[in-house]
Design a protein around this motif. Structure first.
Motif, mmCIF file in Angstrom:
data_model
loop_
_atom_site.group_PDB
_atom_site.id
_atom_site.type_symbol
_atom_site.label_atom_id
_atom_site.label_comp_id
_atom_site.label_asym_id
_atom_site.label_seq_id
_atom_site.Cartn_x
_atom_site.Cartn_y
_atom_site.Cartn_z
ATOM 1 N N ALA A 51 -0.453 -30.329 7.690
ATOM 2 C CA ALA A 51 0.508 -31.255 8.279
ATOM 3 C C ALA A 51 0.429 -32.618 7.606
ATOM 4 N N ALA A 52 1.561 -33.306 7.570
ATOM 5 C CA ALA A 52 1.566 -34.678 7.074
ATOM 6 C C ALA A 52 0.635 -35.518 7.940
ATOM 7 N N GLY A 53 -0.212 -36.316 7.315
ATOM 8 C CA GLY A 53 -1.148 -37.143 8.072
ATOM 9 C C GLY A 53 -2.487 -36.481 8.297
ATOM 10 N N SER A 54 -2.658 -35.249 7.817
ATOM 11 C CA SER A 54 -3.947 -34.583 7.950
ATOM 12 C C SER A 54 -4.716 -34.686 6.645
ATOM 13 N N TYR B 273 -4.207 -31.822 3.088
ATOM 14 C CA TYR B 273 -3.485 -32.002 1.829
ATOM 15 C C TYR B 273 -4.448 -32.322 0.694
ATOM 16 N N TYR C 46 4.573 -28.526 4.351
ATOM 17 C CA TYR C 46 3.651 -29.375 5.110
ATOM 18 C C TYR C 46 3.738 -28.987 6.583
ATOM 19 N N GLU D 179 1.955 -30.319 -6.795
ATOM 20 C CA GLU D 179 3.395 -30.561 -6.803
ATOM 21 C C GLU D 179 4.126 -29.762 -7.883
ATOM 22 N N SER E 282 1.511 -23.517 2.378
ATOM 23 C CA SER E 282 1.377 -24.634 3.311
ATOM 24 C C SER E 282 0.095 -25.384 2.986
ATOM 25 N N LEU F 110 -5.938 -40.987 0.974
ATOM 26 C CA LEU F 110 -4.994 -41.024 2.092
ATOM 27 C C LEU F 110 -4.731 -42.440 2.581
#
Length: 371
Positions: free
Chosen positions: A194-197, A200, A222, A215, A191, A149
């Motif tokens: 969230a983006a930034g978590s 992922y 997201y 992908e 899902s 990240l």
């Protein structure tokens, strides 16, 4: 980003104070005490300031309240901003309980606010928009080493461990009973957080253990925990990765109106995953968490509180004091309180501990690595 965070902090503090006035307990995101103050020579925020530098305009009597109500710990008195997670996640609910207890027990005031999750919390510390933050143990290691990240953002090294508090399970949630294995997610709308978590990368790891590419083999969206639960209920997605301490508010709310199913991981794939990513450990979500037919086998990471290195040692000592001297009352206020213990709190090895935390744990006969 700092401007947005400052606005969010101001709104959160105003909303939290309103809740406190209404007699809200347990999950309020704001401690019971705030006071006016300024910055010291080093530019650190002293009592009453948010981490972004905004001041609460209060009377002198309010300022005295922070120190006069001290019941234990050390002479700290700083008002700390504690970034947690989404308002339907465990970080926020539990963070609010901890903030309230620390404020009641010590001279240090803690304000817990919502955030975008682990990565966002590290970045808020780096930008001096927060003093403390919840973070997954794997994301903490990514930041400290500048990997995954944080490969593009860059290494963040000016933060320290405060304490590990509980385990966060990788929960794969669905309303479709035909999805019984991670392999069944192929071609589905899923899902992945969230983006930034950190969710992922957890999804990447778990899917990868089953030979699926995030992908190429699924249709990823997201979304936060709350948005994921709504999308499941509306039939917009087939499953969602939720990495949080179970039971998680968003999923509990969903289970109140729908039959919720969680996907178990088998031992062969968990062993493979743990071998490649040793920050995971095997874990069980009891059937009672969401009313599932059986216990769910999965993997988990640790939920850790971290702090900027320049936060006064006395205030980090008080954070630990407020939490670990009040474990029984915290347990009564939130389910995750049952997992608090000194052995787990001092188990982090990826990032050294803050000197204030080390002082507290030393008094309990526990040694931790310090920078």
């Amino acid at each position: 980003m700092q401007g947005h965070m400052a606005v969010a902090i101001s709104m959160a503090m105003a909303a939290g104070l309103a809740l406190t006035g209404c007699g809200s307990t347990g999950t309020t995101g704001v401690s019971a005490e705030t006071s006016a103050g300024g910055k010291n020579e080093a530019g650190r925020n002293t009592a009453g300031n948010t981490a972004g530098g905004q001041e609460e305009s209060q009377s002198g009597a309010g300022a005295a309240q922070v120190t006069d109500t001290k019941k234990g710990g050390k002479d700290g008195g700083t008002s700390l901003i504690f970034t947690t997670g989404g308002d339907q996640g465990t970080y926020y609910g539990f963070g609010g309980v901890l903030a309230g207890k620390i404020g009641e027990s010590t001279s240090t005031s803690v304000t817990a606010i919502t955030s975008g999750g682990s990565q966002a919390n590290i970045e808020a510390l780096d930008a001096h928009d927060a003093d403390l933050g919840f973070v997954q143990s794997d994301v903490m290691a990514y930041a400290y080493n500048g990997t995954n990240l944080f490969e593009e953002y860059g290494k963040v090294a000016d933060f320290s461990t405060v304490a590990a508090l509980y385990m966060e399970q990788v929960q794969i949630v669905t309303l479709d009973p035909s999805i019984q294995s991670v392999a069944d997610l192929e071609g589905k709308n899923v899902s992945v957080g969230a983006a930034g978590s950190g969710v992922y990368y957890n999804a990447v790891d778990v899917l990868g253990a089953y030979g699926l590419d995030i992908e190429k083999d699924i249709n990823p969206t997201y979304q936060s925990f709350g948005d994921s639960a709504e999308a499941l209920q509306d039939g917009k997605i087939d499953a969602a990765f939720v990495v949080a301490g179970a039971p998680t508010t968003a999923i509990t709310s969903l289970a109140a109106t729908k039959d919720v199913y969680l996907v178990s991981l088998d031992d062969e794939h968990m062993d493979q995953l743990i071998k490649e990513s040793p920050y995971y450990s095997k874990n069980t979500i009891p059937a009672s968490a969401y009313g599932t037919d059986e216990d769910i086998r999965t993997v988990a990471v640790g939920a850790v509180v971290v702090a900027r290195d320049d936060v006064p040692a006395e205030d980090i000592y008080n954070f630990c004091y407020g939490v670990f001297e009040n474990m029984d009352s915290i347990k009564a206020a939130h389910a995750k309180g049952a997992e608090l213990n000194l052995e787990f709190a001092t188990s982090v090895t990826a990032v050294p501990y803050h000197p204030g935390a080390a002082d507290y744990f030393a008094e309990k006969g526990m040694e931790v690595p310090v920078k």
